[in-house]
Design a protein around this motif. Structure first.
Motif, PDB file in Angstrom:
ATOM      1  N   LEU A   1      38.636  43.632 -11.404  1.00 21.63           N
ATOM      2  CA  LEU A   1      38.280  42.214 -11.528  1.00 21.63           C
ATOM      3  C   LEU A   1      38.007  41.581 -10.161  1.00 21.63           C
ATOM      4  CD1 LEU A   1      40.704  41.076 -14.368  1.00 21.63           C
ATOM      5  CD2 LEU A   1      38.228  41.450 -14.528  1.00 21.63           C
ATOM      6  N   GLU A   2      38.721  42.023  -9.128  1.00 23.14           N
ATOM      7  CA  GLU A   2      38.448  41.527  -7.770  1.00 23.14           C
ATOM      8  C   GLU A   2      37.029  41.888  -7.340  1.00 23.14           C
ATOM      9  OE1 GLU A   2      41.388  42.759  -4.903  1.00 23.14           O
ATOM     10  OE2 GLU A   2      43.026  42.041  -6.182  1.00 23.14           O
ATOM     11  N   VAL A   3      36.619  43.124  -7.588  1.00 25.62           N
ATOM     12  CA  VAL A   3      35.254  43.556  -7.260  1.00 25.62           C
ATOM     13  C   VAL A   3      34.244  42.727  -8.050  1.00 25.62           C
ATOM     14  CG1 VAL A   3      33.595  45.451  -7.467  1.00 25.62           C
ATOM     15  CG2 VAL A   3      35.884  45.885  -6.549  1.00 25.62           C
ATOM     16  N   LEU A   4      34.497  42.563  -9.323  1.00 24.38           N
ATOM     17  CA  LEU A   4      33.589  41.770 -10.152  1.00 24.38           C
ATOM     18  C   LEU A   4      33.492  40.339  -9.634  1.00 24.38           C
ATOM     19  CD1 LEU A   4      34.718  43.276 -13.525  1.00 24.38           C
ATOM     20  CD2 LEU A   4      32.364  43.298 -12.692  1.00 24.38           C
ATOM     21  N   ASN A   5      34.609  39.740  -9.271  1.00 25.17           N
ATOM     22  CA  ASN A   5      34.591  38.382  -8.723  1.00 25.17           C
ATOM     23  C   ASN A   5      33.738  38.281  -7.464  1.00 25.17           C
ATOM     24  OD1 ASN A   5      35.901  36.335 -10.198  1.00 25.17           O
ATOM     25  ND2 ASN A   5      37.890  37.240  -9.744  1.00 25.17           N
ATOM     26  N   ARG A   6      33.803  39.304  -6.625  1.00 21.85           N
ATOM     27  CA  ARG A   6      33.010  39.297  -5.378  1.00 21.85           C
ATOM     28  C   ARG A   6      31.513  39.427  -5.637  1.00 21.85           C
ATOM     29  NH1 ARG A   6      36.948  42.856  -3.286  1.00 21.85           N
ATOM     30  NH2 ARG A   6      35.496  44.590  -3.414  1.00 21.85           N
ATOM     31  N   HIS A   7      31.147  40.195  -6.659  1.00 24.12           N
ATOM     32  CA  HIS A   7      29.732  40.516  -6.869  1.00 24.12           C
ATOM     33  C   HIS A   7      29.020  39.688  -7.931  1.00 24.12           C
ATOM     34  CE1 HIS A   7      29.189  44.087  -4.299  1.00 24.12           C
ATOM     35  NE2 HIS A   7      30.466  44.334  -4.540  1.00 24.12           N
ATOM     36  N   LEU A   8      29.757  39.108  -8.852  1.00 24.03           N
ATOM     37  CA  LEU A   8      29.103  38.427  -9.973  1.00 24.03           C
ATOM     38  C   LEU A   8      28.238  37.263  -9.518  1.00 24.03           C
ATOM     39  CD1 LEU A   8      31.732  38.275 -12.853  1.00 24.03           C
ATOM     40  CD2 LEU A   8      29.684  39.685 -12.702  1.00 24.03           C
ATOM     41  N   ARG A   9      27.044  37.222 -10.077  1.00 27.92           N
ATOM     42  CA  ARG A   9      26.084  36.135  -9.867  1.00 27.92           C
ATOM     43  C   ARG A   9      25.669  35.640 -11.254  1.00 27.92           C
ATOM     44  NH1 ARG A   9      28.247  36.929  -5.883  1.00 27.92           N
ATOM     45  NH2 ARG A   9      27.452  37.663  -3.908  1.00 27.92           N
ATOM     46  N   PRO A  10      24.989  34.506 -11.333  1.00 22.81           N
ATOM     47  CA  PRO A  10      24.601  33.963 -12.644  1.00 22.81           C
ATOM     48  C   PRO A  10      23.798  34.937 -13.517  1.00 22.81           C
ATOM     49  CG  PRO A  10      24.346  32.284 -10.980  1.00 22.81           C
ATOM     50  CD  PRO A  10      24.681  33.572 -10.249  1.00 22.81           C
TER      51      PRO A  10
END
Length: 114
Positions: free
Chosen positions: A63-72
């Motif tokens: 989830l930390e990785v996803l938080n760093r990479h997620l864009r709209p």
């Protein structure tokens, strides 16, 4: 001795870049699946797909990785079935954010018609 998995984790996120996928791979290295022949993370075109059954999956790190990479433009979800506590925790990726919900597995199975 074959024992039932304590966790099942399934999901996907897309579109993923090479760097995004590499970070997800690094986050998933601590996973302890029951069947080591299966890959916990695989890439299908621009989609990263999670498939895990076992004792431990690094949910927080993922989830930390996803938080760093997620864009709209990113979409997907990560379902964590905690069989020990009999709960489904669903993380939905949309609009560059992670929305988390939880429900008892009995409720989920009833809703799904099982």
């Amino acid at each position: 001795m074959n024992r039932d998995p304590l966790l099942k984790v399934y999901g996907h996120v897309y579109p993923v870049s090479d760097a995004f996928y590499a970070d997800l791979e690094a986050a998933c290295t601590g996973a302890m699946p029951d069947d080591t022949d299966e890959s916990v993370l695989c890439r299908e075109g621009d989609m990263a797909r999670f498939s895990f059954e076992g004792v431990y999956f690094p949910v927080d790190e993922t989830l930390e990785v996803l938080n760093r990479h997620l864009r709209p433009e990113h979409q997907g979800k990560l379902d964590v079935l905690d069989l020990e506590n009999w709960r489904l925790i669903r993380h939905v990726f949309e609009q560059g954010r992670i929305r988390t919900s939880s429900a008892p597995l009995n409720n989920v199975l009833d809703y799904a018609g099982h």
